[in-house]
Design a protein around this motif. Sequence first.
Motif, PDB file in Angstrom:
ATOM      1  N   LYS A  30      -5.222   1.144  -6.136  1.00 26.28           N
ATOM      2  CA  LYS A  30      -6.079   0.861  -5.043  1.00 26.28           C
ATOM      3  C   LYS A  30      -6.333   2.184  -4.525  1.00 26.28           C
ATOM      4  O   LYS A  30      -7.557   2.440  -4.278  1.00 26.28           O
ATOM      5  CB  LYS A  30      -5.568  -0.124  -4.266  1.00 26.28           C
ATOM      6  CG  LYS A  30      -6.041  -1.612  -4.946  1.00 26.28           C
ATOM      7  CD  LYS A  30      -5.714  -2.663  -3.720  1.00 26.28           C
ATOM      8  CE  LYS A  30      -6.086  -4.007  -4.269  1.00 26.28           C
ATOM      9  NZ  LYS A  30      -4.987  -4.911  -3.856  1.00 26.28           N
ATOM     10  N   GLN A  31      -5.403   2.897  -4.332  1.00 23.23           N
ATOM     11  CA  GLN A  31      -5.579   4.300  -3.535  1.00 23.23           C
ATOM     12  C   GLN A  31      -6.356   5.279  -4.242  1.00 23.23           C
ATOM     13  O   GLN A  31      -7.333   6.042  -3.755  1.00 23.23           O
ATOM     14  CB  GLN A  31      -3.976   5.038  -3.183  1.00 23.23           C
ATOM     15  CG  GLN A  31      -3.612   4.370  -1.992  1.00 23.23           C
ATOM     16  CD  GLN A  31      -4.353   4.624  -0.549  1.00 23.23           C
ATOM     17  OE1 GLN A  31      -5.150   5.629  -0.736  1.00 23.23           O
ATOM     18  NE2 GLN A  31      -4.059   3.668   0.196  1.00 23.23           N
TER      19      GLN A  31
ATOM     20  N   ASP B 256       0.853  -1.138  -0.005  1.00 25.36           N
ATOM     21  CA  ASP B 256       0.129   0.191  -0.018  1.00 25.36           C
ATOM     22  C   ASP B 256       0.786   1.283   0.033  1.00 25.36           C
ATOM     23  O   ASP B 256       2.299   1.234   0.226  1.00 25.36           O
ATOM     24  CB  ASP B 256      -0.748   0.079   1.075  1.00 25.36           C
ATOM     25  CG  ASP B 256      -2.021   0.880   1.057  1.00 25.36           C
ATOM     26  OD1 ASP B 256      -2.340   1.457   0.012  1.00 25.36           O
ATOM     27  OD2 ASP B 256      -3.275   0.892   1.818  1.00 25.36           O
ATOM     28  N   TRP B 257       0.179   2.411  -0.154  1.00 26.90           N
ATOM     29  CA  TRP B 257       1.193   3.678  -0.140  1.00 26.90           C
ATOM     30  C   TRP B 257       0.046   4.813   0.361  1.00 26.90           C
ATOM     31  O   TRP B 257      -1.167   4.576   0.348  1.00 26.90           O
ATOM     32  CB  TRP B 257       1.901   4.068  -1.492  1.00 26.90           C
ATOM     33  CG  TRP B 257       0.767   4.303  -2.653  1.00 26.90           C
ATOM     34  CD1 TRP B 257       0.034   3.315  -3.442  1.00 26.90           C
ATOM     35  CD2 TRP B 257       0.181   5.529  -2.738  1.00 26.90           C
ATOM     36  NE1 TRP B 257      -0.812   3.974  -4.161  1.00 26.90           N
ATOM     37  CE2 TRP B 257      -0.645   5.479  -4.125  1.00 26.90           C
ATOM     38  CE3 TRP B 257       0.938   6.709  -2.642  1.00 26.90           C
ATOM     39  CZ2 TRP B 257      -1.058   6.510  -4.628  1.00 26.90           C
ATOM     40  CZ3 TRP B 257      -0.062   7.843  -3.471  1.00 26.90           C
ATOM     41  CH2 TRP B 257      -0.924   7.714  -4.420  1.00 26.90           C
ATOM     42  N   SER B 258       0.738   5.854   1.023  1.00 24.43           N
ATOM     43  CA  SER B 258      -0.016   6.867   1.366  1.00 24.43           C
ATOM     44  C   SER B 258       0.086   8.121   0.612  1.00 24.43           C
ATOM     45  O   SER B 258       1.110   8.714   0.201  1.00 24.43           O
ATOM     46  CB  SER B 258       0.590   7.196   2.764  1.00 24.43           C
ATOM     47  OG  SER B 258       0.237   8.631   3.064  1.00 24.43           O
ATOM     48  N   PRO B 259      -1.270   8.593   0.092  1.00 25.58           N
ATOM     49  CA  PRO B 259      -1.164   9.917  -0.835  1.00 25.58           C
ATOM     50  C   PRO B 259      -0.754  11.029  -0.075  1.00 25.58           C
ATOM     51  O   PRO B 259      -0.185  12.105  -0.669  1.00 25.58           O
ATOM     52  CB  PRO B 259      -2.827   9.858  -1.178  1.00 25.58           C
ATOM     53  CG  PRO B 259      -3.272   8.373  -0.907  1.00 25.58           C
ATOM     54  CD  PRO B 259      -2.518   7.926   0.139  1.00 25.58           C
TER      55      PRO B 259
ATOM     56  N   ARG C  93     -10.406   4.951  -3.993  1.00 20.61           N
ATOM     57  CA  ARG C  93     -10.810   5.537  -2.774  1.00 20.61           C
ATOM     58  C   ARG C  93     -11.188   6.970  -2.673  1.00 20.61           C
ATOM     59  O   ARG C  93     -11.681   7.761  -1.892  1.00 20.61           O
ATOM     60  CB  ARG C  93      -9.888   5.033  -1.550  1.00 20.61           C
ATOM     61  CG  ARG C  93      -9.571   3.783  -1.454  1.00 20.61           C
ATOM     62  CD  ARG C  93      -8.478   3.656  -0.144  1.00 20.61           C
ATOM     63  NE  ARG C  93      -9.020   4.246   1.167  1.00 20.61           N
ATOM     64  CZ  ARG C  93      -8.348   4.731   1.918  1.00 20.61           C
ATOM     65  NH1 ARG C  93      -7.375   4.397   1.986  1.00 20.61           N
ATOM     66  NH2 ARG C  93      -8.793   5.398   2.950  1.00 20.61           N
ATOM     67  N   ARG C  94     -10.740   7.584  -4.004  1.00 16.44           N
ATOM     68  CA  ARG C  94     -11.044   8.824  -4.088  1.00 16.44           C
ATOM     69  C   ARG C  94     -12.192   9.378  -4.986  1.00 16.44           C
ATOM     70  O   ARG C  94     -12.751   8.480  -5.756  1.00 16.44           O
ATOM     71  CB  ARG C  94      -9.767   9.643  -4.896  1.00 16.44           C
ATOM     72  CG  ARG C  94      -8.491   9.534  -4.004  1.00 16.44           C
ATOM     73  CD  ARG C  94      -7.615  10.354  -4.661  1.00 16.44           C
ATOM     74  NE  ARG C  94      -7.383  11.686  -4.304  1.00 16.44           N
ATOM     75  CZ  ARG C  94      -6.948  12.186  -2.978  1.00 16.44           C
ATOM     76  NH1 ARG C  94      -6.420  11.430  -2.275  1.00 16.44           N
ATOM     77  NH2 ARG C  94      -6.699  13.281  -2.823  1.00 16.44           N
TER      78      ARG C  94
END
Length: 478
Positions: free
Chosen positions: A185-186, A148-151, A189-190
Amino acid sequence: MDRASMDLSAKKKKSSGKKKVAVVGGGLVGALCASFFAKRGFDVALFEYREDIRCAKVVKGRSINLALSHRGRQALKHIGIEEKIVSMGIPMRARMIHSLSGKCSPIPYGRKGQYILSVGRANLNKELLSVVETYPNTELNFSHKLLDWSPETGTMTFHGPDGAERDFEADLIVGCDGAFSTTRKQFLRRSRFDYSQTYIPHGYIELTMPPRNGDFAMEPNFLHIWPRNTFMMIALPNVDKTFTCTLFMPFEDFEKITTGDELIAFFQKHFPDSIPLIGVEALKRDFFLLPAQALVWVKCSPYHMLDRCVLMGDAAHAMVPFYGQGMNAGFEDCLVFNEIMDQFNEDFAAVLPEFSRVRAPDDHAMCELAMYNYIEMRSHVNSRYFLFRKYLDGALNYIMPKTIIPLYTMITFTRTRYHEAVIQWQWQNKVITRGLWIFGTMSVAGGAYLLMKYRPKTPPINVEELWNRVLALGWLRK
Ligand code: FAD
Ligand code: EGU
């Protein structure tokens, strides 16, 4: 490679504090993309889930070989390996259409000796990774799986080779992790992110056609096609003188074939000429080796998030393979991104939205075209129809070379923007149908006029005598 060292010295002169770019995925597009960023002088870290395929013995994965065409070649040229890859590939100058009766008809790709290349996926991927390594401002991390990664912070979490989790920070994350992208995937979520994923009813399996008497079992410089409406087989040559045959078929038909005998009966009915070439035993072995693979189609928009992350290749636009453009489109993504980097001085905040704006309509158009071709091939393309359509395209192009350009030519042999190729094609179709109407009306009117003017002045036909003649003809035949 001297090109790399030249680029490095350019970098040193430019600036020392270049931004950090993380490329997720070391497949075809990821490896190419990493070189593009390295060439610009960025600090590049590439992360690949698999181990280094250059050391691995067994390389699993999708399709063994692929058709490389103009767009892909232009991108390879940019990192200086076009000629190398071309020399590793096999030119395919025409299609070879195999009809049910076993008749083979070649149809050239172009009059000017245009050709596409059959290249091995593994070899191409290895070469691309080796080019990345020639740049000292890069690091390759294999057996690293993005979790995963964090925007917010740009921090990525990987599952490392030792089983431990490892964090990595970058200014820009480039998601080249394929159709089932974790990077993407991130995005999901937007708000205001469009996404669609569709599986088609067809799956595919790959079969190997061995060499015969030490040479290719069929003519090597062709893309071999067995068009059979809902079933289709395609074969591309490999450097080891084998062919990789890909059979496309609805899953429900795959499920009907459960035994070796059923398989041979199926091939006897639909692809009889290929049985002796592949070999009964090899056919039975390869067919049941792996389950049929699914084909998925992914469209999304935009391709970027903030000034932090961008998607390229299949991660942004997986398409069905019925135009041989998936990799070529992904490679062209890198070229287009690079052009925009020039235009906007490497300012990610400006480059990323522009890339989404410019590129998404083109990739979407190509996804649609590949899908359109799938529907068309499936619904009524047998070998006769395929031949007819290609001859018609060729004939019209011969008469009006500047006006009527076959769609596959624009897609395969030019860098015409995909969406513009579609517009041009629709316009051409309009001209062609209109032309046919006019031609048809004029033929009927002209024919009627000529019939009236030169109507025969001979006495009326004696129907009985005519009939007797017809009967006599019948006797003669016997
Ligand atoms: P991929 O090749 O899928 O590479 C993605 C990489 O990311 C992989 O190495 C994977 O291990 C890695 N990865 C995935 N998840 C993670 C993670 N979480 N962390 C780290 N790494 C990860 N295209 C053509 O141009 N011509 C053709 O003739 C052609 N024929 C085809 C035939 C078939 C049957 C199929 C299925 C496709 C064909 N294509 C063709 C399309 C082509 O295969 C793809 O478009 C191309 O492989 C896309 O490259 P990519 O690098 O974007 O994705
Ligand atoms: C499918 C699977 C022939 C490799 C589309 C042509 C493909 C390839 C065609 C695969 C076809 C179909 C074109 C090329 C190419 C044709 C093309 C399809 C390579 C319209 C390894 N397609 N493919 N069109 O014109 O433009 O020859 O698996 F059968 S190369 Cl489906 Cl050019």
